[in-house]
Design an enzyme around this catalytic site. Structure first.
Site: not given
Ligand code: NAD
Ligand code: TYD
Length: 334
Positions: A9, A34, A123-125, A147-148, A151, A270
């Site tokens: 979701a 969740k 993630t790349d992080e 977070y990183a 992961k 940050r």
């Molecule tokens: P998101 O925060 O949009 O979604 C996370 C989902 O996980 C939510 O629907 C939340 O309700 C669910 N969740 C959280 N805790 C839970 C639990 N204990 N049990 C069941 N469900 C739970 O995240 P996203 O951006 O969709 O990222 C998804 C995955 O991809 C993550 O593992 C993230 O590390 C990875 N990822 C995301 C990005 C990005 O740029 N969005 C990049 C690289 C990797």
């Molecule tokens: P984010 O979307 O939080 O992803 P990540 O930290 O996983 O890369 O942030 C992407 C980049 O944008 C990161 O360098 C932090 C920067 N950022 C801002 O400059 N302003 C903001 O308000 C946010 C949320 C992120």
């Protein structure tokens, strides 16, 4: 294909389910989420009545429940996680719980049920900041924030299940995604929606941090490819290759919306902010994947989606998240 999608979701998970339903006619999906602040049933509205998709609200940390739910399924693709770096600086325990313990719980349940495939979405992080050069799948992990680090811990735990128990684990590490249904706390949707409301775009520090922005549909295609054809015990990078500074992305968004650059605002950086991420995706390219969306085309499509769906993001921005941001960064300029 009978696949359990956890975190379905959320942003990437819901896009992945949509992609599966469109491209794999005979799929069956069990979506376990969740529904934290980041999970949103509205993300599923266009396929909620599709009989191939079944949703269960549950916490991945509840191992015995996971075991009951996933028994009889073929594969798990785990997207469920706490995902926002800024939140991990304030509430790290939540990240350890879901991103480490939750993964352990799923791994253990999968092992007990004899699942054929476990895809851990990472993630790349996990590599931390790279001043120069490119991270390959074998590069050392050096995470900078909770977070990183969570992961990275989960990736290592997942591989321990591969080595010790023979669980068929693969790990997918993608670069920053963007696209429809991304929560407006993340940079691109935050900047688009702020610009639409004529509010400032808060750039952390000097805004020269570099990310390789990946359109979510390109990532979903890669994940499906790894699920179908990836080798177990392997890490796969998904990256479009080119990196861009945050300030360039912010300017592109303003240009697309016809808004003035005076909306750019430099705010306090940050803590521990990673300067640059850079992943090589040669392995995926050998598998036949390459991005189909250019940054320009994907960003324009994303801007259009947020313009056309104010009801989706308006509610999220009005809620707790805005208060959270005001507390954390509001009003502090460099
Ligand atoms: P998101 O925060 O949009 O979604 C996370 C989902 O996980 C939510 O629907 C939340 O309700 C669910 N969740 C959280 N805790 C839970 C639990 N204990 N049990 C069941 N469900 C739970 O995240 P996203 O951006 O969709 O990222 C998804 C995955 O991809 C993550 O593992 C993230 O590390 C990875 N990822 C995301 C990005 C990005 O740029 N969005 C990049 C690289 C990797
Ligand atoms: P984010 O979307 O939080 O992803 P990540 O930290 O996983 O890369 O942030 C992407 C980049 O944008 C990161 O360098 C932090 C920067 N950022 C801002 O400059 N302003 C903001 O308000 C946010 C949320 C992120």
């Amino acid at each position: 294909m009978k696949v359990v999608v956890t975190g379905g979701a959320g942003f990437v998970g819901s896009n992945f389910i949509r992609y599966l339903l469109r491209n794999v006619p005979d799929c069956r999906i069990l979506n376990i989420d969740k529904l934290t602040y980041a999970g949103n049933l509205n993300n599923l509205s266009d396929f909620f009545t599709d009989s191939r998709h079944h949703f269960v609200r549950e916490d991945i940390c509840r191992q015995s429940t996971m075991e009951k739910l996933i028994r009889g399924w073929e594969a798990v693709v785990n997207f469920a996680a706490e995902t926002h770096v800024d939140r991990s600086l304030m509430e790290p325990e939540k990240f350890l719980r879901t991103d480490v313990w939750g993964v352990f719980s799923l791994l253990e349940a999968s092992r007990r049920c004899g699942l054929k495939k476990f895809l851990q979405i990472s993630t790349d992080e996990v590599y931390g900041s790279l001043i120069r050069g490119t991270a390959r799948e074998s590069s050392c992990l050096s995470p900078s924030n909770p977070y990183a680090a969570s992961k990275a811990a989960a990736d290592l735990l997942a591989f321990s299940y591969y080595k010790t128990y023979g669980l068929a684990v693969s790990v997918v590490r993608s670069t920053n995604n963007f696209g429809p249904f991304q929560h407006p706390e993340k940079m691109i949707p935050l900047f688009i929606t702020n610009a639409l409301e004529n509010e400032k775009l808060p750039l952390y520090g000097d805004g020269r941090q570099v990310r390789q922005w990946l359109f979510v549909e390109d990532n979903c295609r890669a994940i499906l490819m790894i699920l179908q054809r990836g080798q177990t015990g392997q890490v796969y990078h998904v990256s479009p290759g080119v990196g861009h500074r945050n300030i360039s992305i912010a300017r592109m968004i303003l240009r697309l919306l016809g808004k003035p650059e005076s909306l750019l605002q430099s705010v306090k950086d940050r803590p521990g902010h990673d300067r640059r991420y850079c992943l090589s995706s040669e392995k995926m390219r050998k598998l036949g994947w390459r991005p189909e969306w250019s940054l320009e085309k994907a960003l324009a499509a994303t801007v259009k989606w947020y313009q056309e769906n104010p009801g989706w993001w308006g509610a999220l921005k009005k809620g707790a998240f805005q208060e959270y941001y005001r507390k954390q960064y509001g009003g502090q300029t460099c």
